[in-house]
Scaffold this motif. Structure first.
Motif, mmCIF file in Angstrom:
data_model
loop_
_atom_site.group_PDB
_atom_site.id
_atom_site.type_symbol
_atom_site.label_atom_id
_atom_site.label_comp_id
_atom_site.label_asym_id
_atom_site.label_seq_id
_atom_site.Cartn_x
_atom_site.Cartn_y
_atom_site.Cartn_z
ATOM 1 N N VAL A 68 -6.133 16.757 -8.322
ATOM 2 C CA VAL A 68 -5.819 16.784 -6.889
ATOM 3 C C VAL A 68 -7.040 16.406 -6.063
ATOM 4 C CG1 VAL A 68 -5.163 18.322 -4.999
ATOM 5 C CG2 VAL A 68 -3.948 18.435 -7.174
ATOM 6 N N ARG A 69 -8.203 16.877 -6.430
ATOM 7 C CA ARG A 69 -9.417 16.526 -5.686
ATOM 8 C C ARG A 69 -9.658 15.024 -5.735
ATOM 9 N NH1 ARG A 69 -12.733 19.468 -8.254
ATOM 10 N NH2 ARG A 69 -13.512 17.853 -9.662
ATOM 11 N N GLY A 70 -9.542 14.448 -6.931
ATOM 12 C CA GLY A 70 -9.750 12.996 -7.023
ATOM 13 C C GLY A 70 -8.705 12.215 -6.249
ATOM 14 N N ARG A 71 -7.442 12.667 -6.285
ATOM 15 C CA ARG A 71 -6.385 11.942 -5.575
ATOM 16 C C ARG A 71 -6.579 12.041 -4.061
ATOM 17 N NH1 ARG A 71 -1.141 10.365 -6.704
ATOM 18 N NH2 ARG A 71 -0.455 9.017 -4.980
ATOM 19 N N ILE A 72 -6.940 13.224 -3.559
ATOM 20 C CA ILE A 72 -7.163 13.371 -2.113
ATOM 21 C C ILE A 72 -8.367 12.547 -1.669
ATOM 22 C CG2 ILE A 72 -7.824 15.021 -0.332
ATOM 23 C CD1 ILE A 72 -6.152 17.116 -1.760
ATOM 24 N N ASP A 73 -9.440 12.588 -2.442
ATOM 25 C CA ASP A 73 -10.642 11.828 -2.085
ATOM 26 C C ASP A 73 -10.335 10.334 -2.027
ATOM 27 O OD1 ASP A 73 -13.190 11.130 -1.469
ATOM 28 O OD2 ASP A 73 -14.064 11.686 -3.413
ATOM 29 N N ALA A 74 -9.649 9.834 -3.062
ATOM 30 C CA ALA A 74 -9.323 8.407 -3.077
ATOM 31 C C ALA A 74 -8.324 8.047 -1.976
ATOM 32 C CB ALA A 74 -8.760 8.025 -4.447
ATOM 33 N N GLY A 75 -7.328 8.935 -1.738
ATOM 34 C CA GLY A 75 -6.338 8.635 -0.710
ATOM 35 C C GLY A 75 -6.929 8.621 0.683
ATOM 36 N N LEU A 76 -7.819 9.575 0.987
ATOM 37 C CA LEU A 76 -8.440 9.580 2.314
ATOM 38 C C LEU A 76 -9.381 8.388 2.501
ATOM 39 C CD1 LEU A 76 -9.223 13.403 2.775
ATOM 40 C CD2 LEU A 76 -7.335 12.078 3.758
ATOM 41 N N ALA A 77 -10.055 7.988 1.432
ATOM 42 C CA ALA A 77 -10.946 6.833 1.551
ATOM 43 C C ALA A 77 -10.175 5.551 1.795
ATOM 44 C CB ALA A 77 -11.801 6.711 0.287
ATOM 45 N N GLU A 81 -2.475 16.495 7.038
ATOM 46 C CA GLU A 81 -1.227 15.874 6.595
ATOM 47 C C GLU A 81 -1.475 14.760 5.591
ATOM 48 O OE1 GLU A 81 0.738 14.658 10.114
ATOM 49 O OE2 GLU A 81 1.405 16.686 10.647
ATOM 50 N N THR A 82 -2.546 13.964 5.820
ATOM 51 C CA THR A 82 -2.857 12.886 4.880
ATOM 52 C C THR A 82 -3.237 13.451 3.514
ATOM 53 O OG1 THR A 82 -3.629 11.535 6.734
ATOM 54 C CG2 THR A 82 -4.256 10.842 4.524
ATOM 55 N N ALA A 83 -4.108 14.488 3.509
ATOM 56 C CA ALA A 83 -4.520 15.106 2.246
ATOM 57 C C ALA A 83 -3.340 15.787 1.564
ATOM 58 C CB ALA A 83 -5.633 16.109 2.502
ATOM 59 N N GLN A 84 -2.502 16.449 2.342
ATOM 60 C CA GLN A 84 -1.344 17.122 1.770
ATOM 61 C C GLN A 84 -0.383 16.127 1.132
ATOM 62 O OE1 GLN A 84 0.593 19.607 4.600
ATOM 63 N NE2 GLN A 84 2.185 20.286 3.173
ATOM 64 N N GLN A 85 -0.233 14.971 1.755
ATOM 65 C CA GLN A 85 0.670 13.960 1.208
ATOM 66 C C GLN A 85 0.208 13.503 -0.169
ATOM 67 O OE1 GLN A 85 1.087 10.545 3.739
ATOM 68 N NE2 GLN A 85 2.427 9.436 2.311
ATOM 69 N N HIS A 86 -1.073 13.213 -0.306
ATOM 70 C CA HIS A 86 -1.591 12.776 -1.609
ATOM 71 C C HIS A 86 -1.532 13.905 -2.638
ATOM 72 C CE1 HIS A 86 -2.882 8.888 -0.104
ATOM 73 N NE2 HIS A 86 -3.481 9.484 0.933
ATOM 74 N N ALA A 87 -1.804 15.153 -2.212
ATOM 75 C CA ALA A 87 -1.744 16.277 -3.149
ATOM 76 C C ALA A 87 -0.321 16.510 -3.626
ATOM 77 C CB ALA A 87 -2.300 17.530 -2.485
ATOM 78 N N LEU A 88 0.641 16.389 -2.708
ATOM 79 C CA LEU A 88 2.041 16.585 -3.109
ATOM 80 C C LEU A 88 2.488 15.529 -4.111
ATOM 81 C CD1 LEU A 88 3.648 17.513 0.330
ATOM 82 C CD2 LEU A 88 3.099 19.040 -1.573
ATOM 83 N N ASP A 89 2.042 14.287 -3.897
ATOM 84 C CA ASP A 89 2.405 13.232 -4.842
ATOM 85 C C ASP A 89 1.838 13.522 -6.234
ATOM 86 O OD1 ASP A 89 3.723 11.969 -2.808
ATOM 87 O OD2 ASP A 89 2.071 10.603 -2.311
ATOM 88 N N THR A 90 0.652 14.051 -6.278
ATOM 89 C CA THR A 90 0.028 14.354 -7.579
ATOM 90 C C THR A 90 0.707 15.523 -8.267
ATOM 91 O OG1 THR A 90 -2.094 13.536 -6.756
ATOM 92 C CG2 THR A 90 -2.149 14.937 -8.718
ATOM 93 N N LEU A 91 0.954 16.627 -7.519
ATOM 94 C CA LEU A 91 1.520 17.826 -8.123
ATOM 95 C C LEU A 91 2.982 17.644 -8.509
ATOM 96 C CD1 LEU A 91 -0.077 20.515 -5.780
ATOM 97 C CD2 LEU A 91 -0.770 19.913 -8.103
ATOM 98 N N ALA A 92 3.704 16.768 -7.794
ATOM 99 C CA ALA A 92 5.118 16.595 -8.093
ATOM 100 C C ALA A 92 5.351 15.926 -9.436
ATOM 101 C CB ALA A 92 5.787 15.779 -6.979
#
Length: 341
Positions: free
Chosen positions: A142-151, A116-127
């Motif tokens: 998306v990879r960079g956004r998920i990596d930074a968001g999870l960190a 859910e955390t990764a999906q949230q950051h990916a959705l923000d990027t793709l939207a």
């Protein structure tokens, strides 16, 4: 999962090196660590097992782009529990002291939290990006956004989780949209292929034309050479005829000269022979003129005898005998003596 053995009311636990085990007895911590092995009583023991190895979490979810196109994101998150004590305090990792199985589903809770955390950051990027941009550079974004968001996610740190790596496998639109997007590219590729085909055909036609021109030039050159050959043959034949005529003229002149010389020689020889015969005849006549008549008669008879054919028999008729006898009976045998010259 821990390996538990029963012996006379006691239980023996043997854990793996990648599992952190906590043993509480009477509310106090009795054993804690990875790869432990100890005895305990099941009625007074509270056990928890926290895996500390790296784990792969594969996830797939849908997102909507800025131009309202649905895409599917496939990603993989590698994580591990870096603080098992905190994780055991926040999430139920307790195990049954008799079987060693988890009483709940702690890994599913962690998977849900990470997904859910990764999906949230990916959705923000793709939207915030249109579909064509997402398909071109969305994977890295998306990879960079998920990596930074999870960190930066505080709940993960409070749960004792550490994200090791994030991989975005693919971002794909719906099949109909994907086919529609592929159509221009396919058409362009087909056009390039057709153009290459046309160019190849044009090159082939040009090469065939060049070959035909070369063949025509070769035929013209052969015809020109053949013309020169025919002309040279005519010149050679004419020269040969002239040489033959000249040779025949020389041969005829030589033959004529030879014939003239032979005629002259024959004439001279005939003249000399005639002169010799005339001289011999004159001498013969002079000899006969000086000879006696009897000698001449004897010579005449001799010549006559030489030229008379062979006579096998002679028939004398009475008339012949009578005439002969009459001549013999005349004076001097019937002949007058020839006058002397």
């Amino acid at each position: 999962m821990a390996d538990i053995t029963r012996r006379l009311g006691w239980r023996h636990l043997r854990s793996a090196p990648t599992a952190h085990v906590r043993h509480h007895r009477g509310g106090r911590l009795a054993h804690e660590g990875a790869g432990l092995s100890f005895w305990y009583r099941s009625l007074s023991a509270a056990l928890s097992e926290v895996p500390v190895d790296d784990r792969e979490l594969t996830m797939a979810f849908h997102a909507t782009t800025a131009d309202f196109q649905d895409v599917t994101v496939q990603a993989t998150v590698t994580y591990r529990i870096s603080d098992p004590e905190t994780a055991a305090a926040r999430i139920d990792f307790s195990i049954d002291p008799d079987t060693g199985l988890w009483r709940g589903a702690p890994l599913e809770q962690l998977s849900t939290l990470l997904t859910e955390t990764a999906q949230q950051h990916a959705l923000d990027t793709l939207a915030g990006s249109p579909l064509d941009e997402v398909l071109r550079s969305g994977v890295a974004a998306v990879r960079g956004r998920i990596d930074a968001g999870l960190a930066d996610e505080p709940r993960l740190a409070a749960t004792g989780l550490t994200v090791v790596a994030v991989r975005v496998v693919a971002i794909r639109p719906e099949p109909e949209v994907e086919r529609a997007l592929r159509t221009p590219t396919r058409e362009r590729i087909q056009q390039e292929a057709d153009r290459a085909t046309y160019e190849r055909r044009a090159v082939a036609v040009e090469r065939e034309r060049t070959i035909a021109e070369n063949e025509l030039a070769s035929k013209i050159e052969l015809a020109r050479r053949e013309e020169g050959l025919v002309e040279q043959r005519g010149t050679n034949a004419r020269r040969q005829a002239e040489e033959s005529a000249a040779a025949d003229a020389v041969r005829a002149e030589a033959e004529a000269t030879r014939t003239v010389r032979l005629a002259r020689a024959e004439a001279e020889a005939a003249r000399q022979v005639g002169e010799g015969r005339a001289q011999a005849q004159a001498a013969w006549l002079r000899v006969h003129a000086d000879a006696e008549p009897a000698t001449l008669h004897a010579l005449a008879l001799t010549r006559l005898a030489e030229n008379v054919p062979k006579i096998d028999s002679v028939t004398l008729s009475p008339d012949v005998v009578t005439g002969l006898l009459s001549r013999l009976g005349g004076p001097a045998g019937g002949h007058d003596p020839a006058p002397r010259p």
